[in-house]
Design a protein around this motif. Structure first.
Motif, PDB file in Angstrom:
ATOM      1  N   MET A   1       0.841  -1.192   0.000  1.00 47.17           N
ATOM      2  CA  MET A   1       0.000   0.000   0.000  1.00 47.17           C
ATOM      3  C   MET A   1       0.872   1.237   0.000  1.00 47.17           C
ATOM      4  O   MET A   1       2.056   1.180   0.049  1.00 47.17           O
TER       5      MET A   1
ATOM      6  N   PHE B   1       4.114   2.049   1.804  1.00 45.23           N
ATOM      7  CA  PHE B   1       5.519   2.029   1.430  1.00 45.23           C
ATOM      8  C   PHE B   1       6.055   3.426   1.219  1.00 45.23           C
ATOM      9  O   PHE B   1       7.130   3.761   1.668  1.00 45.23           O
TER      10      PHE B   1
ATOM     11  N   CYS C   1       9.271   4.984   2.916  1.00 42.33           N
ATOM     12  CA  CYS C   1      10.405   5.564   2.207  1.00 42.33           C
ATOM     13  C   CYS C   1      10.772   6.918   2.774  1.00 42.33           C
ATOM     14  O   CYS C   1      11.930   7.235   2.913  1.00 42.33           O
TER      15      CYS C   1
ATOM     16  N   ASP D   1       7.937  -2.948 -13.811  1.00 40.00           N
ATOM     17  CA  ASP D   1       9.184  -2.530 -13.162  1.00 40.00           C
ATOM     18  C   ASP D   1      10.093  -1.740 -14.109  1.00 40.00           C
ATOM     19  O   ASP D   1      11.160  -1.284 -13.726  1.00 40.00           O
TER      20      ASP D   1
ATOM     21  N   LEU E   1       9.659   4.322 -13.968  1.00 34.96           N
ATOM     22  CA  LEU E   1       9.052   4.948 -12.797  1.00 34.96           C
ATOM     23  C   LEU E   1       7.555   5.147 -13.013  1.00 34.96           C
ATOM     24  O   LEU E   1       6.742   4.906 -12.123  1.00 34.96           O
TER      25      LEU E   1
ATOM     26  N   ASP F   1       1.074   1.083 -11.536  1.00 33.25           N
ATOM     27  CA  ASP F   1       0.742  -0.140 -10.809  1.00 33.25           C
ATOM     28  C   ASP F   1       0.067   0.213  -9.483  1.00 33.25           C
ATOM     29  O   ASP F   1      -0.944  -0.393  -9.095  1.00 33.25           O
ATOM     30  N   GLU F   2       0.602   1.195  -8.797  1.00 28.70           N
ATOM     31  CA  GLU F   2       0.005   1.629  -7.536  1.00 28.70           C
ATOM     32  C   GLU F   2      -1.340   2.324  -7.770  1.00 28.70           C
ATOM     33  O   GLU F   2      -2.301   2.091  -7.044  1.00 28.70           O
TER      34      GLU F   2
ATOM     35  N   LEU G   1       7.772   9.543  -6.595  1.00 26.95           N
ATOM     36  CA  LEU G   1       7.467   8.414  -5.712  1.00 26.95           C
ATOM     37  C   LEU G   1       6.218   7.709  -6.221  1.00 26.95           C
ATOM     38  O   LEU G   1       5.230   8.353  -6.567  1.00 26.95           O
ATOM     39  N   TRP G   2       6.290   6.389  -6.223  1.00 27.63           N
ATOM     40  CA  TRP G   2       5.228   5.600  -6.838  1.00 27.63           C
ATOM     41  C   TRP G   2       3.841   5.943  -6.317  1.00 27.63           C
ATOM     42  O   TRP G   2       2.930   6.202  -7.091  1.00 27.63           O
ATOM     43  N   HIS G   3       3.691   5.884  -5.005  1.00 24.78           N
ATOM     44  CA  HIS G   3       2.347   6.013  -4.459  1.00 24.78           C
ATOM     45  C   HIS G   3       1.824   7.431  -4.573  1.00 24.78           C
ATOM     46  O   HIS G   3       0.695   7.661  -5.009  1.00 24.78           O
TER      47      HIS G   3
ATOM     48  N   LEU H   1      16.430  11.993  -4.394  1.00 26.25           N
ATOM     49  CA  LEU H   1      15.854  10.954  -5.258  1.00 26.25           C
ATOM     50  C   LEU H   1      15.620  11.510  -6.653  1.00 26.25           C
ATOM     51  O   LEU H   1      15.974  10.896  -7.661  1.00 26.25           O
TER      52      LEU H   1
END
Lengths: 284, 542
Positions: free
Chosen positions: B1, B4, B8, B229, B232, B238-239, B293-295, B478
């Motif tokens: 979820m 993460f 991070c 994967d 980015l 995906d999230e 950031l992914w989420h 990042l």
């Protein structure tokens, strides 16, 4: 004050428990562990850079030899592709729109079109139909002979997606797939992430996987424990129309800054060991 | 979820706090303990097979909780220590394989439990449990995911066959602390816990978390782990789509409001006005909202689904079809630009007005075609050399002498700090670095020749366009790292590289590109340092 004393007591209790736990666990940990713990950093550090963004910093010596970083398709390949594309268009009931890779110029996607191959050959399964199609078109459109493509899986949803993986000299090319998407009895989409058969091959002696793992350990780079259930795989990685031979190693990696374990896939160069990429394999 | 993402960005704070309190010893021991537990947990796991289970099915009565304890109780401030058994709902638990050891519908199996290994619910027993019984979380998770899968099946979306997924509803595995995750190499889902004032709050009491994690399995089946994967943007998608699956099943636009709140409190974060880990009711403005950031960044896509559903009454079944088709279209290396294009392209087939989709992306600034004409390499300080990169504690090498120059013997992170002279921002730009001509004196590390500039603010250089390091050091670095290339030097001299840029273009398939020459000077050999001055590597980062 009473609350403070209580908190202090709780804290001391937690400390003692953690201490006991640590001493109990440490011997077991080191008994079976092949990778040494490293000292925690003393500075603030950015975390997860490598795994969050799918790109790792390099390690060790640079790889042997140089390769061009751009290798656009040759004019001969382009001519063959145009011919194959024209042939496909002529067979199709709806024209295809080609999408090219902005860097290499290779054909990446054929979309919006429609080829009634499934309907015309109803007795054959989709995989057979797809293989037949590739036998006719793969070399011309994508520069990859169909012999280098092995059926991987079929994804059935409202559409059927038949996926092939690319093999070069019998070795899997990681991430190099070709997918044919069928809908209502017709081929409606073609997706290629292949590298052409003309791609450059690496030369040199492949090191044993144990040596690759030892290299990681010796450099103190990662506290990793390879996962027993998933054997390391020797693969090719496409890189600028060149191939890199690498080990794909699944491991649990201890991230001391974030206080957690990351399951990762580490790609290690199998000729001159250094980490090419570390991918996080836990999707939160 | 989204747990993460918080880990991070926040857990290092927790770590520092722990170290400050205990001199480092306690945190070190906890870390070791956690790792030991996790590792042993993994070693005993069995990898599920590739085929789904089959067999006769039964139904039974069971308890579940509607969405989460906040929703079920009607009390958005319900304390975590509350026994919420009174708020449970009794319902038929369907599609249970009679012969399964545990709970299974053929697509998922709950037959192990990390924290309560001796307590496994079975289809043959009465499934009405109190909230304090570990079997309740197993039944609750099964109920919500089985409902989600039934919705997909009824609407003919999602993969009709997929590998069996094993779920641990009281997971103690890797990264289970304040988190939950899907692990594709073993097809397992770990639903972890957060501890708030001594109360253990399980993720499996929040249906958003369960469906989100199972949503990952749908994404990885319709696309693939390698594809998701590969960039980015796709990891972010995906999230986002996992949130979409959760939203369309649970209709909560404030994703994981219960477990997210628990995580926030467990990590000592302010929790006032908490609106879930992600708030799908917002309209983010691209590219300003990006964090890399992914989420966090996933809301650019997921909020469009919410808008189509809520404001334009697009049926959930059609939106699921749209998500399913887009996932199927993905290819390695795709970016948000392609995703936006796929969504518009596939909307008609999914029964959704493509104009509405396009308008939603336009409102978010994601339907765009950027120009690169205003991007240039500044004459001074246009190249930033970070010659002591320190990415993961004890993990990656430090190969520099901290002088901000690329010297012989170093492998350094090279960031071309492009300047945007336009009075408008530029969206995400992809970049490839190549040598022109090839030289034996320098080399770009394999796999490190591609980079991403998150955005360029109006009349700003790239680094100036990011979240300032003084505000959020980790995010700043990042994003700097994302835009960097790793270059090794063996011979002193000045070398020319070509930087090929590709602009964000979701409007058509014609690439917008530009190539700019970049000069990088390599200095003479100098002794490497383990760490840069300034208590670490701080000084070399912009």
């Amino acid at each position: 004050m009473a609350m403070r004393a209580k908190l202090k007591k709780r804290f001391l209790l937690a400390f003692v428990i953690a201490l006991a736990l640590g001493f109990f666990i440490l011997p077991r940990w080191f008994k079976n562990k092949s990778y040494q713990l490293t000292r925690e950093p003393t500075s603030q550090t950015p975390t997860d850079f490598a795994t969050d963004v799918g790109k790792s910093p390099p390690h060790g010596p640079p790889p042997q030899g140089k390769s061009p970083t751009s290798n656009p398709e040759s004019s001969q390949a382009t001519s063959q592709r145009d011919q194959a594309f024209a042939e496909l268009q002529s067979q199709s009931s709806k024209p295809w729109h080609p999408v090219f890779d902005s860097r290499s110029g290779r054909l990446r996607t054929l979309e919006m079109g429609r080829l009634e191959i499934a309907a015309n050959d109803a007795s054959a399964g989709l995989v057979d139909i797809a293989q037949k199609f590739l036998g006719t078109h793969s070399a011309g459109l994508f520069g990859v002979a169909s012999e280098g493509l092995r059926f991987d899986r079929i994804v059935e949803s409202e559409r059927s997606k038949v996926i092939f993986e690319q093999y070069v000299d019998g070795r899997r090319v990681l991430g190099a797939t070709l997918a044919l998407v069928f809908e209502n009895g017709a081929l409606v989409r073609i997706q290629s992430d292949l590298v052409t058969d003309a791609v450059g091959r690496p030369t040199g002696t492949v090191i044993p996987v144990e040596q690759a793992l030892s290299w990681i350990e010796a450099h103190g780079i990662q506290q990793v424990k390879p996962i027993a259930e998933i054997k390391p795989e020797l693969v090719y990685l496409p890189h600028d129309q060149q191939l890199i031979v690498a080990y794909a190693i699944y491991a649990d990696r201890f991230n001391s800054a974030a206080m957690r374990i990351d399951r990762v896939r580490i790609l290690v160069d199998a000729l001159s060991p250094h980490i090419i990429k570390t991918s996080r394999m836990l999707f939160n | 979820m989204g747990l993460f993402v918080i880990l991070c960005r926040r857990v290092p704070l927790v770590n520092r706090r722990l170290r400050r309190l205990t001199g480092g010893l306690l945190s070190a021991l906890i870390i070791i303990s956690v790792y030991q537990n996790c590792s042993s947990g993994f070693s005993t796991q069995v990898v599920p097979g590739n085929s789904s289970l089959v067999g006769p099915t039964v139904s039974g009565n069971g308890h579940f909780i509607e969405l989460n304890p906040y929703k079920a109780s009607g009390n958005p401030s319900l304390p975590f220590s509350t026994d919420f058994t009174p708020y449970l709902t009794k319902a038929k638990i369907n599609n249970l394989l009679a012969t399964a050891s545990g709970l299974s519908n053929g697509r998922l199996v709950i037959d192990r439990d990390g924290a309560f290994p001796g307590s496994i619910a079975k289809s043959s027993e009465d499934l009405v449990f109190s909230a304090n019984d570990p079997k309740f979380q197993q039944v609750n998770t099964y109920y919500h995911i089985d409902k989600f899968l039934s919705e997909l099946a009824q609407q003919g979306t999602g993969p009709t066959t997929a590998p069996l997924v094993r779920i641990d509803t009281h997971c103690k595995g890797a990264d289970a602390n304040n988190n939950a995750y899907f692990e594709p190499s073993t097809m397992t889902i770990c639903l972890g816990s957060a501890t708030v004032n001594g109360t253990v709050v399980w993720a499996s009491n929040d249906a958003d978390v369960s469906v989100h994690e199972f949503g990952h399995t749908i994404n990885h089946s319709l696309s693939s782990t390698d594809i998701l994967d590969s960039s980015l943007s796709l990891s972010t998608l995906d999230e986002g789509l996992s949130d979409v699956w959760a939203y369309l099943s649970n209709l909560n636009p404030h994703i994981a409001s219960w477990y997210g709140q628990a995580m926030m409190q467990a990590m000592g974060k302010p929790t006032t006005e908490f609106r879930g880990l992600r708030d799908l009711t917002t309209i983010p403005s691209f590219p300003d909202y990006l964090y890399g950031l992914w989420h966090d960044d996933s809301i650019g896509i997921s909020t469009v689904f919410f808008e189509l559903h809520k404001n334009h009454n697009a049926p959930a079944s059609n939106l699921r079809k749209l998500a399913s088709r887009v996932l199927s279209d993905l290819q390695a290396g795709d970016t948000f630009a392609e995703v936006v294009r796929y969504m518009i392209q596939e909307s008609t087939a999914a029964g959704i007005d493509s104009n509405l989709v396009q308008a939603a992306f336009t409102a978010r600034g994601l339907y765009r075609k950027d120009s690169l004409t205003t991007l240039t390499v500044p004459a001074t300080n246009g190249v930033i050399i970070i010659d002591n990169h320190y990415f993961d504690p004890g993990t990656f090498s430090q190969q520099g002498n901290c002088n901000g120059k690329l010297d012989v013997g170093e492998t350094a992170l090279v960031v071309i700090n492009l300047a945007n002279s336009a009075t408008t921002s530029i969206g995400t730009v992809r970049a490839q670095l190549s040598e022109a001509p090839l030289s034996p004196g320098v080399s770009i590390q394999p796999g490190s020749d591609e980079a991403t500039y998150l955005r360029f603010n109006a009349s700003r250089r790239f680094v100036e366009s990011l979240v300032p390091a003084s505000v959020d050091t980790t995010t700043h670095r990042l994003n700097t790292y994302l835009a960097g290339f790793f270059v090794s030097a063996t011979t002193a001299g000045t070398y020319t590289f070509n930087l090929r840029l590709t602009a964000f273009n979701s409007m058509d398939t014609t690439p917008v590109t530009k190539t700019v020459p970049v000069s990088i000077t390599v200095g003479s050999v100098a002794p490497l340092k383990a760490l840069c001055p300034g208590n670490g590597e701080e000084s070399v980062w912009p």
